[in-house]
Design a protein around this motif. Sequence first.
Motif, PDB file in Angstrom:
ATOM      1  N   LEU A  78      23.858  15.768  10.830  1.00 11.16           N
ATOM      2  CA  LEU A  78      23.480  16.893  10.146  1.00 11.16           C
ATOM      3  C   LEU A  78      22.057  16.831   9.332  1.00 11.16           C
ATOM      4  N   PRO A  79      21.511  17.607   8.298  1.00  6.87           N
ATOM      5  CA  PRO A  79      20.313  17.696   7.919  1.00  6.87           C
ATOM      6  C   PRO A  79      20.486  16.815   6.906  1.00  6.87           C
ATOM      7  N   LEU A  80      19.952  15.296   6.447  1.00  3.73           N
ATOM      8  CA  LEU A  80      19.727  14.830   5.507  1.00  3.73           C
ATOM      9  C   LEU A  80      21.114  13.273   5.381  1.00  3.73           C
ATOM     10  N   ILE A  81      21.878  13.465   6.185  1.00  2.00           N
ATOM     11  CA  ILE A  81      23.340  13.119   6.009  1.00  2.00           C
ATOM     12  C   ILE A  81      23.207  12.486   7.634  1.00  2.00           C
ATOM     13  N   GLY A  82      22.362  13.270   9.071  1.00  2.00           N
ATOM     14  CA  GLY A  82      22.232  12.615   9.516  1.00  2.00           C
ATOM     15  C   GLY A  82      23.842  12.679  10.796  1.00  2.00           C
ATOM     16  N   ASN A  83      24.439  11.094  11.316  1.00  2.00           N
ATOM     17  CA  ASN A  83      25.341  11.452  11.507  1.00  2.00           C
ATOM     18  C   ASN A  83      26.166  10.664  10.238  1.00  2.00           C
ATOM     19  N   LEU A  84      26.296  10.706   9.639  1.00  2.00           N
ATOM     20  CA  LEU A  84      27.058   9.873   8.265  1.00  2.00           C
ATOM     21  C   LEU A  84      28.605  10.268   8.730  1.00  2.00           C
ATOM     22  N   HIS A  85      28.336  12.482   8.373  1.00  2.00           N
ATOM     23  CA  HIS A  85      30.091  12.729   8.383  1.00  2.00           C
ATOM     24  C   HIS A  85      31.019  12.160   9.896  1.00  2.00           C
ATOM     25  N   GLN A  86      30.140  11.772  10.712  1.00  2.00           N
ATOM     26  CA  GLN A  86      31.287  11.915  11.765  1.00  2.00           C
ATOM     27  C   GLN A  86      32.102  10.565  11.497  1.00  2.00           C
ATOM     28  N   LEU A  87      30.762   9.441  11.319  1.00  2.00           N
ATOM     29  CA  LEU A  87      31.984   7.989  10.929  1.00  2.00           C
ATOM     30  C   LEU A  87      32.610   7.826   9.847  1.00  2.00           C
ATOM     31  N   ALA A  88      32.087   8.815   9.006  1.00  2.00           N
ATOM     32  CA  ALA A  88      32.970   8.381   7.191  1.00  2.00           C
ATOM     33  C   ALA A  88      34.800   8.825   8.051  1.00  2.00           C
ATOM     34  N   GLY A  89      34.831   9.213   8.783  1.00  2.09           N
ATOM     35  CA  GLY A  89      36.711   9.527   8.643  1.00  2.09           C
ATOM     36  C   GLY A  89      37.095   8.182  10.052  1.00  2.09           C
ATOM     37  N   ALA A  90      36.190   7.834  10.584  1.00  2.00           N
ATOM     38  CA  ALA A  90      35.940   7.012  11.274  1.00  2.00           C
ATOM     39  C   ALA A  90      37.476   5.396  10.688  1.00  2.00           C
ATOM     40  N   THR A  91      38.180   5.495  11.139  1.00  2.00           N
ATOM     41  CA  THR A  91      38.926   3.783  10.738  1.00  2.00           C
ATOM     42  C   THR A  91      38.710   2.324  11.020  1.00  2.00           C
ATOM     43  N   PHE A  92      38.528   2.963  12.512  1.00  2.00           N
ATOM     44  CA  PHE A  92      38.024   2.100  13.255  1.00  2.00           C
ATOM     45  C   PHE A  92      36.216   2.399  13.999  1.00  2.00           C
ATOM     46  N   PRO A  93      35.590   1.849  13.955  1.00  3.07           N
ATOM     47  CA  PRO A  93      34.200   1.762  14.074  1.00  3.07           C
ATOM     48  C   PRO A  93      34.621   1.578  15.288  1.00  3.07           C
ATOM     49  N   HIS A  94      33.725   1.192  16.162  1.00  6.18           N
ATOM     50  CA  HIS A  94      34.270   0.185  16.756  1.00  6.18           C
ATOM     51  C   HIS A  94      34.892   0.684  18.832  1.00  6.18           C
ATOM     52  N   ILE A  95      35.762   1.583  17.589  1.00  8.32           N
ATOM     53  CA  ILE A  95      36.932   2.690  18.925  1.00  8.32           C
ATOM     54  C   ILE A  95      36.108   3.501  18.614  1.00  8.32           C
ATOM     55  N   TYR A  96      35.714   4.478  18.124  1.00 13.19           N
ATOM     56  CA  TYR A  96      35.077   6.292  17.469  1.00 13.19           C
ATOM     57  C   TYR A  96      34.024   5.898  18.760  1.00 13.19           C
ATOM     58  N   LEU A  97      32.705   4.788  18.573  1.00 16.87           N
ATOM     59  CA  LEU A  97      31.791   4.831  19.041  1.00 16.87           C
ATOM     60  C   LEU A  97      32.004   4.374  20.707  1.00 16.87           C
ATOM     61  N   SER A  98      32.635   3.729  20.930  1.00 15.80           N
ATOM     62  CA  SER A  98      32.790   4.049  22.198  1.00 15.80           C
ATOM     63  C   SER A  98      33.476   5.719  22.603  1.00 15.80           C
ATOM     64  N   HIS A  99      34.175   5.887  22.357  1.00 14.03           N
ATOM     65  CA  HIS A  99      34.910   7.234  22.673  1.00 14.03           C
ATOM     66  C   HIS A  99      33.096   7.945  23.207  1.00 14.03           C
ATOM     67  N   LEU A 100      32.135   8.070  21.838  1.00 18.06           N
ATOM     68  CA  LEU A 100      30.737   8.612  22.242  1.00 18.06           C
ATOM     69  C   LEU A 100      30.288   7.829  22.870  1.00 18.06           C
ATOM     70  N   SER A 101      29.880   7.087  23.209  1.00 23.20           N
ATOM     71  CA  SER A 101      29.183   5.903  24.423  1.00 23.20           C
ATOM     72  C   SER A 101      29.837   6.670  25.540  1.00 23.20           C
ATOM     73  N   LYS A 102      31.277   7.030  26.108  1.00 18.40           N
ATOM     74  CA  LYS A 102      31.724   7.087  27.181  1.00 18.40           C
ATOM     75  C   LYS A 102      31.080   9.532  27.120  1.00 18.40           C
ATOM     76  N   ILE A 103      30.997  10.407  26.333  1.00 27.96           N
ATOM     77  CA  ILE A 103      30.127  10.859  25.810  1.00 27.96           C
ATOM     78  C   ILE A 103      28.129  11.273  26.721  1.00 27.96           C
ATOM     79  N   HIS A 104      27.508  10.119  25.691  1.00 30.85           N
ATOM     80  CA  HIS A 104      26.603  10.719  25.573  1.00 30.85           C
ATOM     81  C   HIS A 104      25.880   8.760  26.362  1.00 30.85           C
ATOM     82  N   GLY A 105      26.112   8.148  26.629  1.00 31.70           N
ATOM     83  CA  GLY A 105      25.924   6.685  27.233  1.00 31.70           C
ATOM     84  C   GLY A 105      26.197   5.710  26.750  1.00 31.70           C
ATOM     85  N   PRO A 106      25.737   4.641  27.193  1.00 37.07           N
ATOM     86  CA  PRO A 106      25.634   2.776  26.927  1.00 37.07           C
ATOM     87  C   PRO A 106      25.222   2.645  25.892  1.00 37.07           C
ATOM     88  N   LEU A 107      23.897   3.777  25.397  1.00 34.42           N
ATOM     89  CA  LEU A 107      22.814   3.595  24.669  1.00 34.42           C
ATOM     90  C   LEU A 107      23.098   4.513  23.809  1.00 34.42           C
TER      91      LEU A 107
END
Length: 492
Positions: free
Chosen positions: A41-70
Amino acid sequence: MILVIIIIIIALPAILMHLLLRKNKKNSSCKNNLPPGPRGLPLIGNLHQLAGATFPHIYLSHLSKIHGPLLRLNLGSTAVVVVSSAKLAKQVLKDQDLTFCSRPKLVAQQKLSYNASDMVFSPYNAHWREVRRIAAAHLLSPTKVQSFRPVREDEVARMVAKIASSPHPVVDLSAAAMGLTTTLICRIGFGRRYEEQGAERRRFEELLRELRQLTTTFFVSDYFPALSWVDKASGLMKRIDCAFEKLDSFYQELIDDHLRRRRHGGVAGTEEEDHDDILRTNIFLGGTDSSAASIVWNMTALMKAPAMMKKVQEEIRNVVGNKGKVDDDDLPKLPYLKAIINETFRLYSPVPMLAPRETTAKCNLNGYEIPPKTTVYVNVWAIARDPEYWTFSPEEFLPERFMGSDIDMIDVKGQDFGAIPFGSGRRICPGMFMGLANVELAVANLLYSFDWEMPPGIGIDQLDTDALPGLIMHKKNPLLLQPKLYNFRSKN
């Protein structure tokens, strides 16, 4: 999530101005070959997507399966990339280590590390290199770790004796592990032993719980420096200041006691010894929390795999015989135990994401452009499950993957990038050798001295592997087990 929405509302008048000022810059940056990532989103970027992630490492792992390992994220004004494969981890931590070896400035870490003057959170500079050199020479080298052997063996023996003499049939192994590592680090770092139920121990453990929360708390000023007043208005800055004062007071008492005993011994301190005292405080938090978590995860994994538990106990008891305890000399003779510990570090790493790094210059990673001052996270949890690296059942607990003809080449000490619980390169965990020694000896003696059962009425299928959120991944529920003292003399 609510806090992010409040920030947007409060800062709404500034958003349009911010977008107008950055319009041209944004258009030009679109031409850059940046890594892929989810839209923000404007200004906050992806903060709203991580705000509700209790375990960021798991959420980011799911994102990496969609967008790639980088993966690229924009967190407010901070550009972030997340690495989720062993191949890219090798690039970041070894091949281009010098470019990726600095640290970003984050409020909680800066405050609790005396404005980044320690080994962990200091940026890469001459100060850090000197501090690291002193730490390696005086505290954390393999030779120094070996010199602490009598303390390590004594404290593990005390833990075993306490479990054996407990009047209760069920013991809290999570509490026992934390008690062991807290007292052990106090003795190694300051030559002082805290009684297990003493006021100092309780004081430290309460402070440790508060620090766990603060180091994973969202600080607005980390992502919106111009809105740092929000952290003050919310009471967060007062809270971290209070925690820092308590931590500083605790450290000062330990250092004063250490210096007092040195003076009474007639030994004058040198400049390096003064640095040494500061560094002792650095190992206190890291050495206590992560080692305790690792001991608990090892025992949890083995309780869920009774055949492996029996096999490793047979190995230990055959090697040690009726000596009555496992000592450091026995550990090199226990390859299956080492495989279990390595596999536990892989699958249940106490540090699911390495401390953030920051790029020192523009570079290229996997064909993408990474700008300078980019914050870089290495997702250890995701890498340990990388199917391109661990081609056989990466989600299963299989110690045998660390055994075989190449056993000397496969471990968790930073050269095998599919399992990097301690990191690698210049910023590898300085306490790695101490942590491994403490965990190996503790787990070996728990397995040698007792046969372990679940509490009455509770089956193995009810033993969970849920974790607490935080920088250190502790088991959520205490590990309650029933020990049966093993009569090793009757077996020989």
